[in-house]
Write an enzyme that holds these catalytic residues in place. Structure first.
Site, PDB file in Angstrom:
ATOM      1  N   ASP A  58      33.103  45.561  31.497  1.00 26.43           N
ATOM      2  CA  ASP A  58      32.837  44.658  32.619  1.00 26.43           C
ATOM      3  C   ASP A  58      33.789  43.483  32.465  1.00 26.43           C
ATOM      4  O   ASP A  58      33.617  42.644  31.586  1.00 26.43           O
ATOM      5  CB  ASP A  58      31.366  44.195  32.578  1.00 26.43           C
ATOM      6  CG  ASP A  58      31.072  43.114  33.632  1.00 26.43           C
ATOM      7  OD1 ASP A  58      31.954  42.813  34.455  1.00 26.43           O
ATOM      8  OD2 ASP A  58      29.947  42.577  33.614  1.00 26.43           O
ATOM      9  N   LYS A  94      40.163  36.051  37.272  1.00 28.08           N
ATOM     10  CA  LYS A  94      39.832  37.157  38.180  1.00 28.08           C
ATOM     11  C   LYS A  94      39.967  36.748  39.651  1.00 28.08           C
ATOM     12  O   LYS A  94      40.245  37.579  40.510  1.00 28.08           O
ATOM     13  CB  LYS A  94      38.407  37.607  37.880  1.00 28.08           C
ATOM     14  CG  LYS A  94      37.958  38.872  38.574  1.00 28.08           C
ATOM     15  CD  LYS A  94      36.641  39.305  37.977  1.00 28.08           C
ATOM     16  CE  LYS A  94      35.971  40.428  38.729  1.00 28.08           C
ATOM     17  NZ  LYS A  94      34.669  40.742  38.108  1.00 28.08           N
ATOM     18  N   GLU A 125      31.089  47.170  40.481  1.00 30.50           N
ATOM     19  CA  GLU A 125      30.081  46.546  39.628  1.00 30.50           C
ATOM     20  C   GLU A 125      28.637  46.842  40.057  1.00 30.50           C
ATOM     21  O   GLU A 125      27.830  47.254  39.223  1.00 30.50           O
ATOM     22  CB  GLU A 125      30.353  45.041  39.534  1.00 30.50           C
ATOM     23  CG  GLU A 125      31.545  44.775  38.621  1.00 30.50           C
ATOM     24  CD  GLU A 125      32.250  43.441  38.843  1.00 30.50           C
ATOM     25  OE1 GLU A 125      31.685  42.567  39.516  1.00 30.50           O
ATOM     26  OE2 GLU A 125      33.364  43.276  38.325  1.00 30.50           O
ATOM     27  N   ASP A 166      24.448  41.515  43.632  1.00 31.36           N
ATOM     28  CA  ASP A 166      25.199  41.088  42.438  1.00 31.36           C
ATOM     29  C   ASP A 166      25.901  39.762  42.716  1.00 31.36           C
ATOM     30  O   ASP A 166      26.897  39.714  43.440  1.00 31.36           O
ATOM     31  CB  ASP A 166      26.225  42.183  42.079  1.00 31.36           C
ATOM     32  CG  ASP A 166      27.058  41.823  40.847  1.00 31.36           C
ATOM     33  OD1 ASP A 166      26.914  40.704  40.314  1.00 31.36           O
ATOM     34  OD2 ASP A 166      27.859  42.673  40.409  1.00 31.36           O
TER      35      ASP A 166
HETATM   36  N1  LIG Z   1      20.270  30.484  34.187  1.00 31.66           N
HETATM   37  C1  LIG Z   1      21.250  30.414  35.096  1.00 31.66           C
HETATM   38  N2  LIG Z   1      21.058  29.755  36.274  1.00 31.66           N
HETATM   39  C2  LIG Z   1      22.036  29.678  37.191  1.00 31.66           C
HETATM   40  N3  LIG Z   1      23.271  30.191  37.024  1.00 31.66           N
HETATM   41  C3  LIG Z   1      23.514  30.840  35.866  1.00 31.66           C
HETATM   42  C4  LIG Z   1      22.539  30.989  34.854  1.00 31.66           C
HETATM   43  N4  LIG Z   1      23.081  31.690  33.828  1.00 31.66           N
HETATM   44  C5  LIG Z   1      24.344  31.950  34.182  1.00 31.66           C
HETATM   45  N5  LIG Z   1      24.618  31.439  35.389  1.00 31.66           N
HETATM   46  C6  LIG Z   1      25.883  31.505  36.129  1.00 31.66           C
HETATM   47  O1  LIG Z   1      26.253  32.853  36.262  1.00 31.66           O
HETATM   48  C7  LIG Z   1      27.671  32.949  36.345  1.00 31.66           C
HETATM   49  C8  LIG Z   1      28.152  33.990  35.390  1.00 31.66           C
HETATM   50  O2  LIG Z   1      27.536  35.172  35.705  1.00 31.66           O
HETATM   51  P1  LIG Z   1      28.127  36.554  35.236  1.00 31.66           P
HETATM   52  O3  LIG Z   1      28.383  36.554  33.800  1.00 31.66           O
HETATM   53  O4  LIG Z   1      27.247  37.598  35.804  1.00 31.66           O
HETATM   54  O5  LIG Z   1      29.485  36.504  36.057  1.00 31.66           O
HETATM   55  P2  LIG Z   1      30.749  37.404  35.856  1.00 31.66           P
HETATM   56  O6  LIG Z   1      30.325  38.806  35.686  1.00 31.66           O
HETATM   57  O7  LIG Z   1      31.618  36.834  34.838  1.00 31.66           O
HETATM   58  O8  LIG Z   1      31.442  37.191  37.266  1.00 31.66           O
HETATM   59  P3  LIG Z   1      31.823  38.218  38.416  1.00 31.66           P
HETATM   60  O9  LIG Z   1      30.894  39.352  38.359  1.00 31.66           O
HETATM   61  O10 LIG Z   1      31.667  37.406  39.661  1.00 31.66           O
HETATM   62  O11 LIG Z   1      33.228  38.563  38.151  1.00 31.66           O
HETATM   63  C9  LIG Z   1      28.231  31.587  36.013  1.00 31.66           C
HETATM   64  O12 LIG Z   1      28.624  30.938  37.201  1.00 31.66           O
HETATM   65  C10 LIG Z   1      27.034  30.896  35.376  1.00 31.66           C
HETATM   66  O13 LIG Z   1      27.085  29.504  35.588  1.00 31.66           O
HETATM   67 MG   LIG Z   2      29.793  40.401  36.982  1.00 33.16          MG
END
Ligand SMILES: Nc1ncnc2c1ncn2[C@@H]1O[C@H](COP(=O)(O)OP(=O)(O)OP(=O)(O)O)[C@@H](O)[C@H]1O
Ligand SMILES: [Mg+2]
Lengths: 625, 250
Positions: free
Chosen positions: A27, A88, A186, A208
């Site tokens: 991922d 990204k 995803e 998502d």
């Molecule tokens: N408890 C929470 N409340 C609100 N937002 C949160 C919380 N925990 C994480 N986040 C937010 O979730 C986001 C990261 O999520 P995730 O790891 O799923 O994204 P990613 O997979 O890296 O991104 P994408 O899928 O968009 O490429 C960040 O913006 C983070 O601030």
């Molecule tokens: Mg993601």
């Protein structure tokens, strides 16, 4: 007609289908990235030495070279111009696409040949190269954990990624030395992990909402088939955008109160951004939180309170923007919210209570949030990897193309060839001819998007069909547009008169050319050896620093409990390690670390005793035993 | 750009249906395995070397999905067959195979997906069958059907007026209400046509099941196809107008 169905396995049940090298699932997230693999029929995520599964998608150029992940994240505030995050958002894009948000990024972004370049020190890197660094980190992590070399991967992308963005992701894999066997969406990856766990049948919606992108996919789960009915989304909508609203709020506050424009200080901007994100995350559990930010130029510190209500009223509009794609996807699937049996939440941003409320209101049912929203996409990628290697045979994902594909026709109008939400692989054939005598070429412009006019859609590529010089209308060139299972377009052309197929050189509108990718792969291999050495050195230094710190602390607290000689020995080892740490040989550093650990053994025992006693102080004996 | 492309034969994304006669000839010709050159008698795999075989260009979508040329197909059965064949052809299951087999699996899966998409929808299915049976492309109506002529002209005037009016004015509201009523009326009309179509579908299936080669049967066949053709193009015309209307007043 009789349908005789014979699969090779049915015919020769005793033949061993040869074993393939392991394929991992990755991922590659805007904020965090993970790598997972299949173990005894269950997907699992590979953790690092400290048990952490997520690698922050951050790359920093330090004096010692490039570093990735947690250690790079520390450089966001220390070294903002040389620390790349959220790369990204730049994949498969040109500079004009991201102009509006460049102010939020402290690192330098330019464009060459339709591809964004990010400046890091003396060199410029394309987004696929930066992503490749993250992928390499994951590759190394998996190799260390599994004890074997990893060369094949399934990588996830947002479902709403267009062809250029998918291709850029594939390029990133190649540059990282990975054969990308599949690009998988995803939300659909998440559905695989969900399906494996829940064994349910019915119609589900996967919502998502991550760091940079939003996707909605509606799937029908039946007899092991995961059929995507419709997908929609916004590749520029995520937690990052929520953080920005808070950043703007704090910057305004600081300007009003202190007359300082924080946006002029890249390092402080990063502090503000990180604090904004932390505050947002805290407010998912608390109703009120306090924000503290160190101000530039020793102006002291800025503090304020923020309530969940305030946050919610600030970001409500952004969260609302996720609902329109949900409605479109429902409509495209020919369904209403009532037809959805379960709504599955994926991505860190779905932890926000307001997000859950809005999703619940739209679908009229409580969403399913028993999956770990951070890991489920990587787990699903591992399941898909297992399907490809022949391990899992009962599950099959039938995904769709998220955007309509077409070509430019007279008058700057797009003529659609493959409609959005068509099951992939999908193909369309078009016959072309000439309208001028002796014409030797036909120019074809490929587009993706839902709009009428060419200029409102995404240009994917242009190419020239070679045509034999004949009277107008005589040539017959059949062009096949095929969207493969990765959602990536392949084009072939055949001269119907000679039945000869011609190779087509496609010039991507927003992508690296094949030669450029090849050069980047070479570069990456050339530097791979150096990279490993550099990486070992960086790690050794970090570990040495940590060891020095804890030993110093132990000496301070428990030094009086050991002999003076022991203490002196420890001090000698300490200073030797400090010197070695500044050298460039990781083996020397490791050797000195081992020595220090040996000399400080007794101290550590005493320290343990000491802290145990300290923690028991004031407690009654009865409580201890 | 030097030359804008000049396209031929807009076939609505479908493969050009083969002429009935050539199709029959080709089906009679023995097919050979692309790999070991032995005769293939099974559907999709060579009996000798077990390699997957490409779905022939001449195979129509009904044959591809293993259904007779009928117009009232059971969607459940269609789906089950689609899933079964997806398991046979999907590229996911050819990752460990040779490059040739992977190419075949890819194009077979693409044909299968198009076949299913076409047959799943009763209107598209009928249009496809019509093209197969009569060897012609579906005709696209550009002017309203006779019985709707007046109504459509009036409607177009109202639409013009509405587009020119203030949306929030009294006139705007009034016109909108008129358009809404018009839309509902047209939708009912469309449903009526679809009911008629279903009757024709049933007639077609009955005729095929009887399988008589009498001249009476031929006349009946031609009647069904002709009526179906007219109804389909009228329905598409009305459908487009309804969609247009819905988009305008949304
Ligand atoms: N408890 C929470 N409340 C609100 N937002 C949160 C919380 N925990 C994480 N986040 C937010 O979730 C986001 C990261 O999520 P995730 O790891 O799923 O994204 P990613 O997979 O890296 O991104 P994408 O899928 O968009 O490429 C960040 O913006 C983070 O601030
Ligand atoms: Mg993601």
């Amino acid at each position: 007609m009789i349908w005789q169905q014979q699969s090779p396995k049915q015919l020769f049940p005793n033949i061993l289908i040869f074993d393939m090298a392991r394929i991992v699932g990755i991922d590659l997230g805007t904020t965090n990235s993970l790598v997972a693999y299949m173990k005894d029929g269950q997907p699992c995520v590979v953790p690092d030495r400290n048990g952490r599964t997520m690698v922050p998608s951050v790359v920093a150029l330090t004096d010692n070279g490039l570093i990735v992940g947690d250690s790079a994240k520390e450089h966001l505030t220390r070294n903002p111009e040389r620390t790349v995050y959220s790369v990204k958002r730049f994949m498969g894009k040109g500079l004009a696409d991201v102009q509006d948000e460049l102010v939020y990024f402290p690192y330098h972004v330019t464009e060459t040949g339709g591809v964004i370049r990010i400046r890091l020190g003396q060199k410029s890197y394309s987004p696929p190269q930066v992503s490749a660094m993250i992928l390499k980190e994951l590759k190394l992590r998996a190799e260390a954990s599994l004890g074997e070399s990893i060369t094949k991967a399934v990588i996830t992308v947002p479902a709403y990624f267009n062809d250029s963005q998918r291709q850029a992701t594939k390029d990133a894999g190649l540059i990282a030395g990975l054969e990308v066997l599949r690009i998988i969406n995803e939300p659909t990856a998440a559905s695989l992990a969900y399906g494996l766990q829940q064994k349910t049948q019915g119609t589900i919606a996967v919502y998502d909402f991550g760091g940079g992108t939003f996707d909605i996919s509606i799937l029908k789960l039946k007899d092991g088939i995961f059929e995507v009915l419709a997908t929609s989304g916004d590749t520029h909508l995520g937690g990052d955008d929520l953080d920005r609203v808070l950043v703007d709020l704090f910057i305004g506050d600081i300007r009003d109160r202190y007359g300082i424009d924080v946006s002029r200080y890249p390092d402080h901007m990063q502090t503000v951004r990180l604090e904004a994100e932390r505050a947002k995350i805290r407010l998912s559990d608390e109703l009120k939180t306090k924000i503290t930010i160190e101000l530039p130029e020793d102006k002291g510190r800025f503090t304020r309170e923020l309530t969940r209500d305030q946050l919610e009223s600030l970001v409500a509009g952004i969260i609302e923007r996720t609902l329109a794609p949900c409605r479109i996807a429902l409509k495209d699937a020919g369904l209403t919210p009532k037809n959805i049996d379960e709504v599955v939440l994926v991505g860190g941003s779905t932890r926000m209570p307001l997000v859950r409320q809005r999703v619940e209101a739209l679908f009229g049912k409580q969403p399913h949030c028993h999956l770990n929203p951070d890991e489920v996409v990587a787990l699903g990628a591992a399941v898909q990897a297992d399907i490809l290697s022949g391990g899992t045979t009962d599950m099959l994902l039938l995904d769709v193309t998220p955007l309509s594909l077409g070509i430019e026709t007279m008058g700057g109008v797009m003529s659609s060839l493959i409609r959005r939400n068509t099951t992939i692989p999908a193909s369309a054939k078009e016959m072309f001819t000439t309208y001028v005598d002796g014409q030797t070429g036909v120019d074809i412009h490929i587009l993706q998007g839902e709009r009428e006019l060419v200029k409102d859609n995404r240009s994917l590529a242009q190419f020239r069909l070679k045509v034999p010089p004949l009277p107008a209308g005589v040539p017959r060139i059949e062009v096949t547009f095929l969207i493969d299972a990765n959602g990536i377009l392949n084009v072939t052309a055949t001269d119907m008169r000679t039945a000869k197929s011609q190779s087509i050189e496609v010039k991507p509108s927003y992508g690296l050319s094949d030669t450029e990718v090849e050069r980047m792969i070479e570069d990456s291999f050339k530097f791979a050896a150096e990279d490993v050495t550099a990486r070992k050195l960086i790690e050794a230094r970090l570990d040495a620093e940590a060891l020095i710190k804890t030993t110093d602390k132990s000496l301070l607290e428990a030094g009086h409990l050991i002999s003076e000689k022991d203490a002196d020995d420890i001090r000698t080892s300490l200073s030797q390690l400090s010197t070695a740490k500044n050298g460039i040989d990781s083996r020397v550093i490791r050797a000195h670390m081992a020595e220090l650990e040996q000399t400080a053994k007794h101290l550590n025992v005493m320290m343990l005793d000491h802290s145990l006693k300290k923690s028991l102080q004031g407690k009654k004996v009865s409580e201890v035993s | 750009m030097g030359y804008t492309p000049c396209r031929l034969l807009l076939m609505d994304n479908q493969q050009s249906p083969p002429h009935p006669d050539t199709r029959r000839q080709l089906q009679m010709a023995r097919s050979m395995c692309w790999h070991c050159q032995s005769e293939v008698t099974g559907e999709y795999f060579c009996d000798r070397c077990v390699k997957v075989q490409p779905v022939s260009k001449e195979t129509d979508y009904f044959t591809c999905l293993g259904f007779p040329r009928r117009l009232l197909l059971d969607p459940q059965k269609l789906e089950a067959k689609f899933y079964e064949l997806s398991r046979t052809f999907h590229p996911d299951f050819y990752q460990t195979k040779s490059a040739d087999e992977q190419t075949i699996s890819l194009s077979n899966a693409a044909v299968l997906n198009t076949a299913y998409r076409t047959l799943r929808d009763s209107i598209q299915r009928a249009e496809y069958l019509l093209a197969l049976e009569t060897g012609s492309v579906k005709d696209i109506r550009t002017s309203p059907p006779a019985d709707l002529f007046e109504e459509i002209l009036d409607l177009q005037d109202t639409l013009e007026e509405y587009r020119a009016s203030e949306r929030d004015s009294d006139q705007g509201h009034r016109l909108r209400a008129t358009l809404q009523t018009e839309q509902e009326a047209l939708e009912r009309r469309k449903e009526g046509m679809e009911a008629q179509l279903r009757q024709l579908f049933a007639d077609w299936d009955k005729l095929q099941d009887a399988g008589e080669a009498t001249s009476l049967a031929r006349v009946e066949r031609d009647r069904i196809l002709k009526e179906m053709r007219d109804l389909l193009s009228n329905r598409t015309y009305v459908n487009n107008i309804v969609n247009d209307l819905a988009a305008t007043i949304a």
